[in-house]
Write a protein that holds these residues in place. Structure first.
Motif, mmCIF file in Angstrom:
data_model
loop_
_atom_site.group_PDB
_atom_site.id
_atom_site.type_symbol
_atom_site.label_atom_id
_atom_site.label_comp_id
_atom_site.label_asym_id
_atom_site.label_seq_id
_atom_site.Cartn_x
_atom_site.Cartn_y
_atom_site.Cartn_z
ATOM 1 N N SER A 209 66.976 26.515 23.877
ATOM 2 C CA SER A 209 65.782 27.072 23.229
ATOM 3 C C SER A 209 65.583 26.474 21.844
ATOM 4 C CB SER A 209 65.874 28.597 23.145
ATOM 5 O OG SER A 209 66.850 29.012 22.198
ATOM 6 N N ARG B 226 62.391 24.096 20.732
ATOM 7 C CA ARG B 226 61.592 24.401 19.539
ATOM 8 C C ARG B 226 61.505 23.160 18.632
ATOM 9 N NH1 ARG B 226 61.082 29.269 16.331
ATOM 10 N NH2 ARG B 226 59.616 28.794 14.643
ATOM 11 N N LYS C 253 59.097 20.577 19.958
ATOM 12 C CA LYS C 253 57.685 20.911 19.754
ATOM 13 C C LYS C 253 57.231 20.626 18.324
ATOM 14 C CE LYS C 253 57.501 24.610 23.230
ATOM 15 N NZ LYS C 253 57.397 26.092 23.425
ATOM 16 N N GLU C 254 58.150 20.761 17.368
ATOM 17 C CA GLU C 254 57.755 20.740 15.961
ATOM 18 C C GLU C 254 58.061 19.434 15.240
ATOM 19 O OE1 GLU C 254 59.525 24.170 14.122
ATOM 20 O OE2 GLU C 254 58.336 25.589 15.297
ATOM 21 N N TYR D 223 67.565 23.972 13.052
ATOM 22 C CA TYR D 223 67.323 25.122 13.914
ATOM 23 C C TYR D 223 68.633 25.864 14.206
ATOM 24 C CZ TYR D 223 62.822 22.893 14.437
ATOM 25 O OH TYR D 223 61.592 22.334 14.161
ATOM 26 N N CYS E 72 65.783 31.201 15.171
ATOM 27 C CA CYS E 72 65.219 31.374 16.512
ATOM 28 C C CYS E 72 65.848 32.588 17.197
ATOM 29 C CB CYS E 72 65.461 30.124 17.354
ATOM 30 S SG CYS E 72 64.708 28.627 16.645
#
Length: 281
Positions: A39, A43, A46-47, A145, A173
């Protein structure tokens, strides 16, 4: 996907990405990756333009009686997962690459590391901060992250970045759980089938505690007692701690008035220590 084992390999790739004006996301891990790590990688994907995953069991965050030698490792499986999620580079150094002979420089955050896991693992967070600092410098990442399951770690890293003016954004997250509620953890593999079922007592206890807080209960002692009583109803569960602290400073409180972290550490059986938590903003 690039498989780098040396700091210079990472820096060479980062140098080229920076030259192209690309953004970099870093996911620091100790390997044996699961859906929780996935996960974080998703994330980051995507960023950011490029994603680096570090896969390193960091020896300086383990105490002398902790599970460094037996900590689960499966680099081949980690590579497959990372590649399937679009990771650009996986960094898998040996300890000697990260800590040269004569290494004496450490980073720590004193106050935030004094409570919760810091009490029973006194060297742990200095080890975490030191390796994370090195990874920030090596990767030159724009964002890093971290999962909320390690909530104290997340809070400490955020404070370190603020206090020491690192040019990086820390992205927290959500906890990823099994279908039955058990928080994903590399240490879950240590549980036998009976222990695995009984470990659900953590999620049951925290769910009840969170219900009390969200319904308006302000008495910290009452919420802690509720959580602890439920956990201790399971004979093979041995509580290390049940605490409610201020979410910003990680210090004990008597009354719930602002953002709080409720965190537990529990031994299931003889040796498996699991952590879990909830945050109410």
């Amino acid at each position: 996907m690039i498989k780098a084992t040396t700091i210079n390999e990472v820096k060479e790739n980062v140098r080229e990405w920076k030259r192209q004006g690309l953004t970099i996301g870093l996911v620091p891990t100790m390997g044996y990756l699961h859906e929780g790590h996935a996960s974080l990688i998703e994330r980051a994907r995507k960023e950011c333009d490029k994603v680096i995953v570090s896969d390193f069991v960091n020896p300086i965050q383990f105490g002398p009686k902790e599970d460094l030698a037996t900590y689960p490792r499966d680099f081949e499986a980690d590579c497959k997962l990372c590649e399937s999620l679009g990771t650009d580079l996986i960094f898998h150094p040996e300890p000697e690459e990260m800590y040269l002979d004569g290494f004496h420089s450490y980073v720590g955050v004193d106050t935030l590391s004094a409570e919760l896991c810091g009490k029973s693992r006194p060297i742990h967070f200095n080890g975490v901060c030191t390796v994370v600092s090195k990874l920030f410098n090596i990767s030159e990442a724009d964002k890093a992250y971290f999962g909320q399951k390690d909530a104290q770690q997340l809070a400490i890293v955020k404070r370190m970045v603020r206090d020491l003016n690192y040019n990086i954004d820390i992205v927290g997250c959500p906890i990823i759980r099994e279908d039955d509620g058990l928080a994903k953890s590399s240490r879950n593999i240590y549980l036998n089938s009976d222990e695995r079922k009984k470990a659900l007592i953590l999620h049951k206890a925290l769910t009840k505690g969170e219900e009390l807080v969200r319904e308006g209960e302000k008495d910290v002692k009452k919420v802690i007692k509720t959580i602890r009583d439920i956990i201790e109803s399971e004979p093979i569960a041995r509580v290390d701690y049940v605490e409610i602290v201020d979410w910003n400073e990680l210090q004990k409180i008597d009354k719930i008035e602002g953002p709080i972290l409720a965190a537990v550490a529990v031994y299931i059986g003889e040796k498996v220590r699991l952590i879990d938590n909830f945050v109410v903003e």
